[in-house]
Enzyme design. Structure first.
Site, short mmCIF file in Angstrom:
data_model
loop_
_atom_site.label_atom_id
_atom_site.label_comp_id
_atom_site.label_asym_id
_atom_site.label_seq_id
_atom_site.Cartn_x
_atom_site.Cartn_y
_atom_site.Cartn_z
CD GLU A 62 -8.06 6.56 5.57
OE1 GLU A 62 -7.98 5.53 4.89
OE2 GLU A 62 -7.13 7.39 5.68
CD GLU A 96 -4.59 7.35 9.65
OE1 GLU A 96 -4.07 7.07 8.55
OE2 GLU A 96 -5.48 6.66 10.18
C1 BG6 Z 1 -4.79 5.36 6.17
C2 BG6 Z 1 -5.26 4.37 7.17
O1 BG6 Z 1 -5.44 5.12 4.99
O2 BG6 Z 1 -3.48 5.35 5.76
C3 BG6 Z 1 -4.17 3.65 7.95
O3 BG6 Z 1 -6.20 4.91 8.05
C4 BG6 Z 1 -3.00 3.38 7.02
O4 BG6 Z 1 -4.73 2.50 8.49
C5 BG6 Z 1 -2.46 4.70 6.51
O5 BG6 Z 1 -1.99 2.60 7.57
C6 BG6 Z 1 -1.26 4.57 5.59
O6 BG6 Z 1 -1.55 3.71 4.54
P1 BG6 Z 1 -0.65 2.44 4.21
O7 BG6 Z 1 -1.39 1.73 3.14
O8 BG6 Z 1 0.66 2.96 3.78
O9 BG6 Z 1 -0.57 1.66 5.47
#
Ligand code: BG6
Length: 470
Positions: free
Chosen positions: A165, A368
């Site tokens: 990211e 993700e």
């Molecule tokens: C992504 C990241 O932005 O989203 C992760 O790569 C992150 O590190 C995931 O945990 C979910 O976001 P959050 O803020 O709910 O943890």
């Protein structure tokens, strides 16, 4: 398009899930690990620090065995730079190398392909103290870190992701605790950091191909299509602005080695273009990704900004969206939201897959995608998470539609394999298939429990995406 018949998932489709070092490992200063920016940041009030997390450092065998039980073909994890090189440059920590050797070997033992993210939000604090990515030296520091990883793990790791990211690092560093901007022109400094990361990424990709025969490498930005709030032509221009600023800058660079023209014009307008040294553009053009990894949570929606409004911030995913004179954040009335206020848009996932593929024509892997929720452990040791199953099912259905559209999708790694600490909303925002028995501050026994989604995902994998039923 309503199809008469859907294409199946490819036979070698990479089903798995993801984690990141600083969110899952714990042992944050153990066995010679140096602090990263995540260890020295002020954590948001009411949320846990990152000292223990899911304690994957001490439970990795059990965790990878559970992933194998689900049938994972791939496990995406990140390597902590400061566990390997505590000061960011200089001495290598043998215990750090040993830990990742163990993780990799454990994966291989279970026939799980290790997919390694080289850098996931955790710059060594020692480098950050010197100015982090704002300095030109950061390029060589990252390439040196890449070389150490390739030398030590390249015999077994054939799939690499460069920077997690990078767009979020650039657009909303303050939310994830990575921002280190000091200059009076913060936009210029942010894009200078971004330029250094882009050059470092291109060099690391070229070096990977040189050092590890047969290895494949790609970027891992967070990509989600931005909709226009209406069919007003001005709203469409605003959505193009934001798509360029949020998405295409990063992929145009990774794939074509060229600055996106809309972003460049936007930066010129703000007096914020990065300084480019002679030779940089050649380096950028020389780094060729083999695939594109991307994280997807939801789409964004924007409308025309006449420059007069006070910047209104939307939900978490939309924080960086409003910018008077460029784009104005808008709500999307067609979408539901998670318990944490994130919009849910499976169809937008398909359009994002289609759009990326038609722009870049490289195989895609989703690195993700997932739903953060307040899961509850019942007295008989169960976690009923139908909301997560529903979220994932709807997104997997859209992958199959995208595959039928002709998009080459090579794998799916939801966030996250196991519960871990969220970037800024603590331990209570759980994403995993595996429940970790701890609270925000009470570490309890850190025991692992299989959630309902664990059993469901196992069935999905064994049927290669055919059986999505409960
Ligand atoms: C992504 C990241 O932005 O989203 C992760 O790569 C992150 O590190 C995931 O945990 C979910 O976001 P959050 O803020 O709910 O943890």
């Amino acid at each position: 398009m309503i199809y008469k018949k859907l294409k199946p998932f490819p036979q070698d489709f990479l089903w798995g899930a993801s984690t990141s070092a600083y969110q899952v490992e714990g042992a944050n200063l153990e066995d010679g690990k140096g602090p990263s920016v995540q260890d020295v940041k002020k954590v948001p009030e009411g949320t846990s620090d990152l000292t223990v997390c899911a304690d994957h450092y001490h439970h990795y065998k059990e965790d990878i065995a559970l992933m194998a039980e689900m049938g994972f073909k791939v496990y995406r994890f990140s390597i902590s730079w400061s566990r390997i090189i505590p000061e960011g440059v200089g001495a290598v920590n043998p215990k750090g190398i040993e830990f990742y050797n163990n993780i990799i070997d454990e994966c291989i033992k279970h026939n799980i392909i290790p997919l390694v993210t080289m850098f996931h939000f955790d710059l060594p604090a020692a480098l950050d103290a010197k100015g982090g990515w704002s300095r030109r030296e950061s390029i060589d520091e990252f390439v040196n870190f890449a070389k150490v990883m390739y030398e030590n793990f390249g015999d077994r790791v054939k799939y690499w992701l460069t920077i997690n990211e990078q767009n979020v690092l650039t657009l909303m560093g303050e939310v994830i605790g990575t921002s280190n901007i000091k200059s009076s022109n913060p936009k210029k400094e942010a894009y200078q950091q971004n330029h250094h990361m882009l050059v470092a990424q291109a060099k690391a990709m070229a070096l990977c191909h040189e050092m590890i025969p047969g290895a494949k490498i790609g970027p891992a930005p967070n990509i989600s299509l931005t909709y226009a709030a209406s069919c007003k032509p001005e709203d469409v221009i605003a959505s193009q602005n934001f798509n360029a600023i949020r998405n295409w800058l990063y992929l145009d660079m990774a794939v074509y080695g060229k600055y996106n023209n809309i972003v460049w014009a936007y930066l010129e307008n703000l007096d914020a273009t990065p300084d480019i040294e002679p030779g940089d553009m050649e380096i950028l053009a020389s780094g060729k990704p083999d695939f594109i990894g991307f994280n997807y949570y939801s789409t964004a929606t924007v409308e025309y900004s006449d420059g007069s409004e006070v910047n209104e911030k939307g939900g978490d995913q939309q924080k960086a969206m409003g910018e008077p004179g460029v784009v104005k954040a808008a709500a999307n009335p067609n979408l539901q939201k998670t318990q944490f206020g994130w919009e849910i848009d499976p169809v937008g996932f398909r359009s994002t897959l289609r759009e990326i593929y038609s722009r870049y024509r490289l195989p895609l892997i989703i690195t993700e995608n997932g739903l953060g929720a307040y899961d509850k452990l019942t007295e008989d040791g169960k976690i009923h998470d139908p909301y997560r199953i529903e979220y994932l099912r709807k997104h997997i259905e859209q992958i199959q539609l995208a595959i039928t559209d002709g998009v080459e999708v090579m794998g799916y790694c939801p966030w996250s394999a196991i519960d871990l600490i969220s970037t800024h909303e603590g331990m209570v925002k759980r994403y995993g298939f595996i429940y970790v028995n701890r609270d925000e501050f009470d570490l309890k026994d850190l025991a692992r429990y299989r959630k309902d989604s664990f059993y469901w995902y196992k069935k999905v994998i064994v049927s290669n995406g055919e059986d999505l039923t409960d």
